[in-house]
Design a protein around this motif. Sequence first.
Motif, PDB file in Angstrom:
ATOM      1  N   ASP A 167      14.989 -27.815  14.119  1.00  0.00           N
ATOM      2  CA  ASP A 167      14.253 -27.204  13.219  1.00  0.00           C
ATOM      3  C   ASP A 167      14.838 -25.895  12.255  1.00  0.00           C
ATOM      4  OD1 ASP A 167      11.465 -28.074  13.487  1.00  0.00           O
ATOM      5  OD2 ASP A 167      11.053 -26.582  15.410  1.00  0.00           O
ATOM      6  N   ARG A 168      14.538 -26.037  11.192  1.00  0.00           N
ATOM      7  CA  ARG A 168      15.020 -24.957  10.151  1.00  0.00           C
ATOM      8  C   ARG A 168      13.886 -23.694  10.030  1.00  0.00           C
ATOM      9  NH1 ARG A 168      16.574 -23.824   4.245  1.00  0.00           N
ATOM     10  NH2 ARG A 168      18.442 -22.787   4.480  1.00  0.00           N
ATOM     11  N   VAL A 169      14.106 -22.493  10.331  1.00  0.00           N
ATOM     12  CA  VAL A 169      12.924 -21.574  10.484  1.00  0.00           C
ATOM     13  C   VAL A 169      13.247 -20.299   9.599  1.00  0.00           C
ATOM     14  CG1 VAL A 169      11.418 -20.197  11.812  1.00  0.00           C
ATOM     15  CG2 VAL A 169      12.624 -22.196  12.919  1.00  0.00           C
ATOM     16  N   LEU A 170      12.157 -20.054   8.814  1.00  0.00           N
ATOM     17  CA  LEU A 170      12.149 -18.790   7.857  1.00  0.00           C
ATOM     18  C   LEU A 170      11.378 -17.689   8.538  1.00  0.00           C
ATOM     19  CD1 LEU A 170      12.616 -17.860   5.211  1.00  0.00           C
ATOM     20  CD2 LEU A 170      10.533 -18.651   4.250  1.00  0.00           C
ATOM     21  N   ASP A 171      11.914 -16.621   8.507  1.00  0.00           N
ATOM     22  CA  ASP A 171      11.334 -15.268   8.909  1.00  0.00           C
ATOM     23  C   ASP A 171      11.205 -14.411   7.849  1.00  0.00           C
ATOM     24  OD1 ASP A 171      10.361 -13.316  10.544  1.00  0.00           O
ATOM     25  OD2 ASP A 171      12.128 -12.806  11.512  1.00  0.00           O
ATOM     26  N   LEU A 172      10.087 -14.155   7.308  1.00  0.00           N
ATOM     27  CA  LEU A 172       9.864 -13.002   6.229  1.00  0.00           C
ATOM     28  C   LEU A 172       9.141 -11.979   6.860  1.00  0.00           C
ATOM     29  CD1 LEU A 172       7.738 -15.570   3.940  1.00  0.00           C
ATOM     30  CD2 LEU A 172      10.174 -15.032   3.951  1.00  0.00           C
ATOM     31  N   ALA A 225       7.757 -10.145  -2.986  1.00  0.00           N
ATOM     32  CA  ALA A 225       6.598 -10.203  -4.021  1.00  0.00           C
ATOM     33  C   ALA A 225       6.882 -11.310  -5.023  1.00  0.00           C
ATOM     34  CB  ALA A 225       6.162  -8.902  -4.774  1.00  0.00           C
ATOM     35  N   GLU A 226       8.109 -11.604  -5.358  1.00  0.00           N
ATOM     36  CA  GLU A 226       8.584 -12.713  -6.328  1.00  0.00           C
ATOM     37  C   GLU A 226       8.820 -13.835  -5.536  1.00  0.00           C
ATOM     38  OE1 GLU A 226      12.017 -10.856  -7.907  1.00  0.00           O
ATOM     39  OE2 GLU A 226      11.131  -9.163  -8.977  1.00  0.00           O
ATOM     40  N   ASP A 227       8.915 -15.052  -6.532  1.00  0.00           N
ATOM     41  CA  ASP A 227       8.979 -16.339  -6.099  1.00  0.00           C
ATOM     42  C   ASP A 227      10.596 -16.598  -5.440  1.00  0.00           C
ATOM     43  OD1 ASP A 227       9.225 -19.118  -5.448  1.00  0.00           O
ATOM     44  OD2 ASP A 227       8.437 -19.581  -7.504  1.00  0.00           O
ATOM     45  N   VAL A 228      10.747 -16.951  -4.345  1.00  0.00           N
ATOM     46  CA  VAL A 228      11.989 -16.966  -3.576  1.00  0.00           C
ATOM     47  C   VAL A 228      12.530 -18.448  -3.288  1.00  0.00           C
ATOM     48  CG1 VAL A 228      12.153 -14.788  -2.698  1.00  0.00           C
ATOM     49  CG2 VAL A 228      11.434 -16.659  -1.165  1.00  0.00           C
ATOM     50  N   THR A 229      11.382 -19.354  -3.832  1.00  0.00           N
ATOM     51  CA  THR A 229      11.675 -20.683  -3.101  1.00  0.00           C
ATOM     52  C   THR A 229      12.656 -21.480  -3.949  1.00  0.00           C
ATOM     53  OG1 THR A 229       9.997 -21.458  -5.061  1.00  0.00           O
ATOM     54  CG2 THR A 229       9.170 -20.922  -2.612  1.00  0.00           C
ATOM     55  N   ALA A 230      13.094 -20.811  -5.147  1.00  0.00           N
ATOM     56  CA  ALA A 230      14.190 -21.349  -6.009  1.00  0.00           C
ATOM     57  C   ALA A 230      15.379 -20.915  -5.691  1.00  0.00           C
ATOM     58  CB  ALA A 230      14.120 -21.059  -7.435  1.00  0.00           C
ATOM     59  N   GLN A 231      15.736 -19.963  -4.782  1.00  0.00           N
ATOM     60  CA  GLN A 231      16.894 -19.351  -3.859  1.00  0.00           C
ATOM     61  C   GLN A 231      17.672 -20.735  -3.272  1.00  0.00           C
ATOM     62  OE1 GLN A 231      18.265 -16.619  -4.833  1.00  0.00           O
ATOM     63  NE2 GLN A 231      16.155 -15.681  -5.691  1.00  0.00           N
ATOM     64  N   GLY A 248      14.342 -26.387   2.561  1.00  0.00           N
ATOM     65  CA  GLY A 248      12.954 -26.579   2.952  1.00  0.00           C
ATOM     66  C   GLY A 248      13.042 -25.856   4.474  1.00  0.00           C
ATOM     67  N   PHE A 249      11.808 -25.577   4.856  1.00  0.00           N
ATOM     68  CA  PHE A 249      11.709 -25.025   6.349  1.00  0.00           C
ATOM     69  C   PHE A 249      10.504 -25.939   7.262  1.00  0.00           C
ATOM     70  CE2 PHE A 249      13.408 -21.629   3.811  1.00  0.00           C
ATOM     71  CZ  PHE A 249      14.526 -21.198   4.593  1.00  0.00           C
ATOM     72  N   SER A 250      10.842 -26.182   8.338  1.00  0.00           N
ATOM     73  CA  SER A 250       9.823 -26.738   9.159  1.00  0.00           C
ATOM     74  C   SER A 250       8.972 -25.783   9.792  1.00  0.00           C
ATOM     75  CB  SER A 250      10.396 -27.430  10.242  1.00  0.00           C
ATOM     76  OG  SER A 250      11.394 -26.603  11.108  1.00  0.00           O
ATOM     77  N   GLY A 252       5.468 -26.977   8.810  1.00  0.00           N
ATOM     78  CA  GLY A 252       4.374 -27.484   9.532  1.00  0.00           C
ATOM     79  C   GLY A 252       3.406 -26.516  10.189  1.00  0.00           C
ATOM     80  N   ARG A 253       4.078 -25.359  10.449  1.00  0.00           N
ATOM     81  CA  ARG A 253       3.569 -24.181  10.884  1.00  0.00           C
ATOM     82  C   ARG A 253       3.745 -22.821  10.650  1.00  0.00           C
ATOM     83  NH1 ARG A 253       2.818 -25.403  17.984  1.00  0.00           N
ATOM     84  NH2 ARG A 253       2.007 -27.520  17.504  1.00  0.00           N
ATOM     85  N   VAL A 254       2.847 -21.871  10.532  1.00  0.00           N
ATOM     86  CA  VAL A 254       3.186 -20.648  10.129  1.00  0.00           C
ATOM     87  C   VAL A 254       2.493 -19.654  11.135  1.00  0.00           C
ATOM     88  CG1 VAL A 254       2.570 -18.922   8.373  1.00  0.00           C
ATOM     89  CG2 VAL A 254       3.101 -21.267   7.692  1.00  0.00           C
ATOM     90  N   VAL A 255       3.438 -18.814  11.739  1.00  0.00           N
ATOM     91  CA  VAL A 255       2.818 -17.639  12.547  1.00  0.00           C
ATOM     92  C   VAL A 255       2.677 -16.301  11.760  1.00  0.00           C
ATOM     93  CG1 VAL A 255       3.255 -16.166  14.601  1.00  0.00           C
ATOM     94  CG2 VAL A 255       3.200 -18.788  14.672  1.00  0.00           C
TER      95      VAL A 255
END
Length: 433
Positions: A288-293, A344-350, A356-358, A382-385
């Motif tokens: 898994d590749r996980v993103l922690d915001l 608050a800004e779009d970070v998906t282009a970074q 991507g993240f699972s 796939g999942r968001v906590v």
Amino acid sequence: MAQFYSAKRRVTTRQIITVTVNDLDSFGQGVARHNGKALFIPDLLPQESAEVTIVEDKKQYARGRVTRRLTSSPQRETPRCPYFGVCGGCQQQHASVELQQRSKSAALSHLMKHEVSGVIADRPWGYRRRARLSLRYQPKTQRLQMGFRKTASNDIVDVDRCPILTPRLEALLPRLRECLSDLQGVRHLGHAELVLAGGGPLMILRHTAPLSARDREKLERFSQSEELSLFLAPFSEILETVSGEAPWYESNGLRLGFSPRDFIQVNDGVNQLMVARALEWLDVQPDDRVLDLFCGMGNFTLPLARLAAEVVGVEGVPALVEKGRENARRNALHNVTFFHENLAEDVTAQPWAKQGFSKVLLDPARAGAAGAMAQIGKLRPGRVVYVSCNPATLARDSEALTGAGYQLSRLVMLDMFPHTGHLESMALFERRS
């Protein structure tokens, strides 16, 4: 003095009525019905009847004050704190812990329109590892006030004990008052912040004028005798280390360093359980590749990194990003990276987001994460906590996730602040197939 008529001025006779409470709101107020609307009454519990004075009568609701309680609920308990009802810190010590958890869970379920599957809780007393004590010298009495603010007031409630503080911090209170009262610069003290870290307690003392050599020596002796780290704050943004080591705490077996003023969860027991449950819900796999915001210094990020192939932590405060990097190095975790971004800004282009993240975890402040919801939808994990300290913003943000193709599958109440009106929660969202 001339007096003028005001159309807004209303002279009313306060009405006394007899009511029976049917519910308890998340702030510990009894809720009854009167004239077809909700009547909120502090210090009344479900099943209790009382004579009540109407003190505020609005179009949608009213507020009352107990004149005489007629019956007592089996869920009523004697408050442990002698300052309860005056101090603004706690609102629910008169209710059993079971009732507190049940009423908060019901409020959460109603707001989220989803069943609450459980409560994550630890000990209900002696749990708070951080406290800020207001300080004010009274020239007339020549006495230092030290304590917490009164309910809906800037006045200080003098305290010598606080049963929701960890025992180590509570035991400091009388000796701390004695030490501070004897300082030559007692008139220039602002507040004292106490934190129980992994290596022991620490204190940040705010003062508005330079301390004399005698006062500094006395404070240093106090810190040594009480085995606490001492930091002085002559200006709000500057800290001076007087004694002790840099603080740290444990998060699921990892040691996390933090600066004395950094945010940490005040309830260590619930924090440990919360992190473990989040890992379980995300079902993190080795690939898994996980993103922690809103990752802070890595409270969730680093435990995630022990399970996943890669973890990215994103935070809006630069100092916390650097602290997260230090904590990763300290724990020899090389598959985690931290970035400073405006969420608050779009970070998906970074560049770090393009792979991507699972799985995604987010733990925002009270304002929620409105700006990040669309970004999560674009990333399509796939999942968001979602860890929340404000159920209103959680409800708002969950609608955005639902609209992006996710469903709320699990919801728990976090009893992070027993005996108070704070309502925290954690939700699991899964992408619809």
